[in-house]
Design an enzyme around this catalytic site. Structure first.
Site, PDB file in Angstrom:
ATOM      1  N   LEU A 125      10.624   3.807   9.733  1.00 32.55           N
ATOM      2  CA  LEU A 125       9.980   3.534  11.018  1.00 32.55           C
ATOM      3  C   LEU A 125       9.992   2.017  11.256  1.00 32.55           C
ATOM      4  CD1 LEU A 125       8.198   4.506  13.473  1.00 32.55           C
ATOM      5  CD2 LEU A 125       6.202   4.188  11.997  1.00 32.55           C
ATOM      6  N   GLU A 127      10.607  -1.964  11.378  1.00 34.21           N
ATOM      7  CA  GLU A 127      11.806  -2.781  11.639  1.00 34.21           C
ATOM      8  C   GLU A 127      11.460  -4.255  11.425  1.00 34.21           C
ATOM      9  OE1 GLU A 127      13.272  -1.764  15.535  1.00 34.21           O
ATOM     10  OE2 GLU A 127      13.657   0.328  14.923  1.00 34.21           O
ATOM     11  N   GLY A 131       6.097  -3.529  12.959  1.00 29.10           N
ATOM     12  CA  GLY A 131       5.424  -2.871  11.844  1.00 29.10           C
ATOM     13  C   GLY A 131       4.243  -2.072  12.365  1.00 29.10           C
ATOM     14  N   ILE A 157      11.564  -0.812   3.723  1.00 32.34           N
ATOM     15  CA  ILE A 157      11.595   0.625   3.450  1.00 32.34           C
ATOM     16  C   ILE A 157      11.668   0.849   1.937  1.00 32.34           C
ATOM     17  CG2 ILE A 157      12.837   2.790   3.910  1.00 32.34           C
ATOM     18  CD1 ILE A 157      11.696   1.311   6.459  1.00 32.34           C
ATOM     19  N   GLU A 367       2.082   1.218   5.134  1.00 30.74           N
ATOM     20  CA  GLU A 367       1.563   2.488   5.662  1.00 30.74           C
ATOM     21  C   GLU A 367       0.299   2.302   6.517  1.00 30.74           C
ATOM     22  OE1 GLU A 367       2.239   6.025   3.978  1.00 30.74           O
ATOM     23  OE2 GLU A 367       3.521   5.360   2.344  1.00 30.74           O
TER      24      GLU A 367
END
Ligand code: CAA
Length: 400
Positions: A125, A127, A131, A157, A367
């Site tokens: 997700l 980049e 974030g 990632i 996360e």
């Protein structure tokens, strides 16, 4: 309420504990010092059947529940954060999402080999320029006949340079991209082997040095339409459900890190003497140990409640986000105090607490940062944020 672990949960916990103690703990300092991912670790986890712990047997997993997944994460992070991160991306962010949102063909082709550990997976997700602001991604996926052509770059990632399959989020609707309307984002299964995909590792990290963290670059990657997960307008919601899975594993892992801080500090306190008395007799040291225990016990209740909701198939974004915030916060504090208790020795890698300290920082960022979790909780109490059921969700636990 029953706070006892059942036999399956105890089995998952002791299996993970044994694997971590025998196969991770003895070599972790060496890999961490070398900033190197242990190439044998995935095979070890595959052979122990742990890479599909909470995936139904029908799809090649062990068929255990979500509390078992949390317990495995706890045991893994007790040994090292890098081992737990594998479970966060491979199961928490990817496999359980396919279980909920994938169609039967996708489950057979991708989920089953992932649950068996034959293929490793992760989630893309974030980049370089997006974030926390997930809608700020710029990767595109425009339709061309029976395929989509993906262009863009994913960054930070976990397992980027190791995984075989990625869940990639990209704009499939040009107009909605301009308007930042999240319903223009779609989700795709992208294989590392697809032409135009390149991956690499990020060097020089503060923590999780034995973990692989990297980037995925996609240049005119042709992805079959059959690899779209869910409907074209559901990518953002899928990404958020992925995070409900991933954040849970981070929370559970963090209590493992706190436990490692407690055990290491207690051992040190029993032997090290200052002012003619063992450290354990000094009240300010006791205070630090008490705070670690407070974080450990309360944190476990929070993530286990989220796991219990997951077992029942009930939306748990609020509880999961709260447990992620609390447990990662407490792990940072515990690691900070563990270094303090060890004094000058805590400042060197002769003891593991400096690694715990460095590793604890990442979880307050990845996360969903601490700040995102706080904003979510504030919006829940203000009534601004309300969880409504999505078209699909991650299924609850059903015994095989
Ligand atoms: N499940 C299902 N649906 C959900 C959902 C969930 N958990 N969360 C949100 N939705 C739905 C909402 O119901 C809403 O639907 P409608 O439009 O139909 O009403 C829609 O999705 C939009 O939801 P929000 O209004 O909550 O969206 P938002 O824009 O306000 O979200 C945010 C803001 C919470 C900050 C979100 O962008 C966010 O969580 N950002 C952080 C991203 C993040 O955690 N990134 C980390 C990436 S992973 C990583 O770092 C590790 C790695 O190794 C891969």
């Amino acid at each position: 309420m029953n706070f006892e672990l059942n036999e399956d949960q105890k089995m998952a916990q002791s299996l993970a504990r044994e694997v971590a103690a025998k196969k991770i703990a003895p070599t972790i300092q060496e890999f961490d010092r070398a900033h190197k991912f242990d190439p044998t670790l995935l095979t070890t986890l595959k052979e122990a059947d742990l890479l599909g712990v909470c995936i139904p047997e029908k799809y090649g997993g062990m068929g255990l529940d979500y509390i078992s997944l949390g317990l495995v994460c706890e045991e893994m992070e007790y040994a090292d954060t890098s081992a737990r991160v594998i479970f966060s991306v491979h199961i928490g962010l990817n496999s359980i999402t396919l279980l909920g949102w994938g169609n039967e063909e996708q489950k057979e082709k991708y989920l089953t080999p992932q649950a068996k550990g034959e293929k490793i997976s992760t989630f893309g997700l974030t980049e370089p320029g997006a974030g926390s602001d997930a809608v700020g991604i710029t990767t595109t996926a425009y339709q061309d006949g029976d395929s989509f052509i993906l262009n863009g770059e994913k960054m930070w990632i976990s397992l980027a340079d190791v995984a075989d399959n990625f869940l990639i989020f990209a704009w499939s609707d040009r107009d909605k991209k301009e308007k930042r309307d999240h319903s223009g984002i779609s989700c795709f299964i992208v294989e590392k082997e697809f032409e135009g995909v390149t991956t690499g590792s990020i060097e020089g990290k503060l923590g999780v040095r034995a973990g692989n963290t990297g980037w995925i670059s996609m240049q005119d990657v042709k992805v079959p339409k059959a690899n779209m997960v869910g409907n074209p307008d559901e990518g953002f919601k899928i990404a958020m459900t992925c995070l409900d899975g991933g954040r849970y594993t981070v929370a559970a892992g963090s209590t493992g890190l706190i436990k490692a801080c407690i055990d290491t500090s207690v051992e040190y306190c029993q032997t090290r003497k200052t002012f003619e008395s063992e450290l354990r007799n000094h009240q300010l040291v006791k205070e630090m140990l008490a705070e670690m225990e407070y974080g450990y016990q309360a944190g476990r209740l929070l993530w286990m409640k989220a796991g219990w909701l997951k077992n029942m198939g009930v939306r748990n974004t609020r509880e999961t986000a709260l447990s992620k915030w609390f447990c990662t916060d407490q792990a940072e504090k515990a690691a900070y105090n563990a270094v303090q208790i060890h004094g000058a020795y805590g400042f060197s890698d002769e003891y593991p607490v400096e690694r715990f300290f460095r590793n604890s920082k990442g979880a307050a960022i990845y996360e969903g940062t601490r700040e995102i979790q706080k904003l979510m909780q504030a919006d829940y109490v203000l009534g601004i944020r309300k969880d409504k059921e999505a078209r699909l969700s991650i299924p609850g636990y059903e015994e095989d």
